[in-house]
Write a protein that holds these residues in place. Structure first.
Motif, short mmCIF file in Angstrom:
data_model
loop_
_atom_site.label_atom_id
_atom_site.label_comp_id
_atom_site.label_asym_id
_atom_site.label_seq_id
_atom_site.Cartn_x
_atom_site.Cartn_y
_atom_site.Cartn_z
N ALA A 127 0.81 -1.42 0.00
CA ALA A 127 -0.19 -0.04 -0.01
C ALA A 127 0.87 1.06 -0.04
CB ALA A 127 -1.07 0.00 1.17
N GLY A 128 1.94 1.34 0.59
CA GLY A 128 2.96 2.57 0.51
C GLY A 128 2.05 3.66 1.38
N ILE A 163 1.45 -4.19 9.43
CA ILE A 163 2.67 -3.59 9.12
C ILE A 163 3.64 -4.91 9.07
CG2 ILE A 163 4.50 -2.01 9.72
CD1 ILE A 163 2.41 -0.42 10.88
N GLU A 164 3.53 -5.46 7.83
CA GLU A 164 4.52 -6.86 7.75
C GLU A 164 4.58 -7.04 6.18
OE1 GLU A 164 1.92 -10.65 8.73
OE2 GLU A 164 2.79 -9.60 10.39
N GLY A 165 5.37 -8.00 5.78
CA GLY A 165 5.18 -8.42 4.36
C GLY A 165 4.00 -9.25 3.97
N HIS A 204 -8.27 -3.66 3.27
CA HIS A 204 -6.97 -4.22 4.09
C HIS A 204 -5.86 -4.21 3.49
CE1 HIS A 204 -5.44 -7.95 6.47
NE2 HIS A 204 -4.67 -6.89 6.58
N CYS A 205 -4.92 -3.27 3.88
CA CYS A 205 -3.53 -2.98 3.38
C CYS A 205 -2.43 -3.64 4.16
CB CYS A 205 -3.33 -1.56 3.52
SG CYS A 205 -4.81 -0.43 2.85
N PHE A 206 -1.34 -4.04 3.28
CA PHE A 206 -0.20 -4.61 3.86
C PHE A 206 0.87 -3.42 3.41
CE2 PHE A 206 -2.31 -8.29 3.80
CZ PHE A 206 -2.03 -8.96 5.11
N GLU A 207 1.67 -3.15 4.32
CA GLU A 207 3.05 -2.44 4.09
C GLU A 207 4.00 -3.05 5.15
OE1 GLU A 207 5.71 -0.32 2.85
OE2 GLU A 207 3.98 -0.11 1.84
N THR A 252 6.38 3.82 7.03
CA THR A 252 5.13 4.13 6.04
C THR A 252 3.83 3.43 6.56
OG1 THR A 252 7.08 3.88 4.50
CG2 THR A 252 4.60 3.78 3.58
N GLY A 253 4.10 2.36 7.01
CA GLY A 253 2.74 1.71 7.86
C GLY A 253 2.13 2.41 8.82
N LYS A 254 2.90 2.85 9.65
CA LYS A 254 2.46 3.93 10.48
C LYS A 254 1.78 5.25 9.83
CE LYS A 254 4.44 2.06 14.64
NZ LYS A 254 3.61 1.57 15.63
N ILE A 255 2.44 5.78 9.05
CA ILE A 255 1.75 6.92 8.09
C ILE A 255 0.42 6.39 7.59
CG2 ILE A 255 2.03 8.57 6.13
CD1 ILE A 255 5.30 8.37 6.89
N LEU A 256 0.53 5.26 6.76
CA LEU A 256 -0.77 4.96 6.09
C LEU A 256 -1.71 4.63 7.52
CD1 LEU A 256 -2.19 3.36 3.78
CD2 LEU A 256 -1.14 1.28 4.41
N SER A 257 -1.43 4.16 8.56
CA SER A 257 -2.53 3.97 9.72
C SER A 257 -3.03 5.11 10.01
CB SER A 257 -1.83 3.26 10.87
OG SER A 257 -1.36 1.96 10.54
N SER A 258 -2.44 6.30 10.10
CA SER A 258 -2.76 7.63 10.57
C SER A 258 -3.83 8.06 9.59
CB SER A 258 -1.54 8.56 10.87
OG SER A 258 -0.73 7.92 11.80
N LEU A 259 -3.20 8.11 8.23
CA LEU A 259 -3.91 8.58 7.15
C LEU A 259 -5.44 7.87 6.97
CD1 LEU A 259 -1.17 9.40 4.33
CD2 LEU A 259 -2.54 11.08 5.76
#
Length: 62
Positions: free
Chosen positions: A20-21, A59-61, A36-39, A44-51
């Protein structure tokens, strides 16, 4: 892919983004309730979670 989602006959209920980036692709998926997104990258995963707090972010492969 985004053009296909604009077709009125195509309305998925769920969407999976395996890389997801920061969510540039899912930003246009307002009508889909379950995203459902994977990062892999932690920051970047924390940014995605906040946005996108309404989306499920792992946040894993993939």
């Amino acid at each position: 892919m985004q053009e296909a989602l604009l077709v009125p006959e195509i309305r998925p209920e769920r969407f999976l983004d395996p890389s997801a980036g920061t969510g540039m692709f899912i930003s246009g998926l307002k009508d889909i309730h379950e995203v459902h997104c994977f990062e892999k990258d932690k920051l970047t995963g924390k940014i995605l979670s906040s946005l996108y707090p309404e989306s499920r972010v792992t946040i894993e492969g993939f």
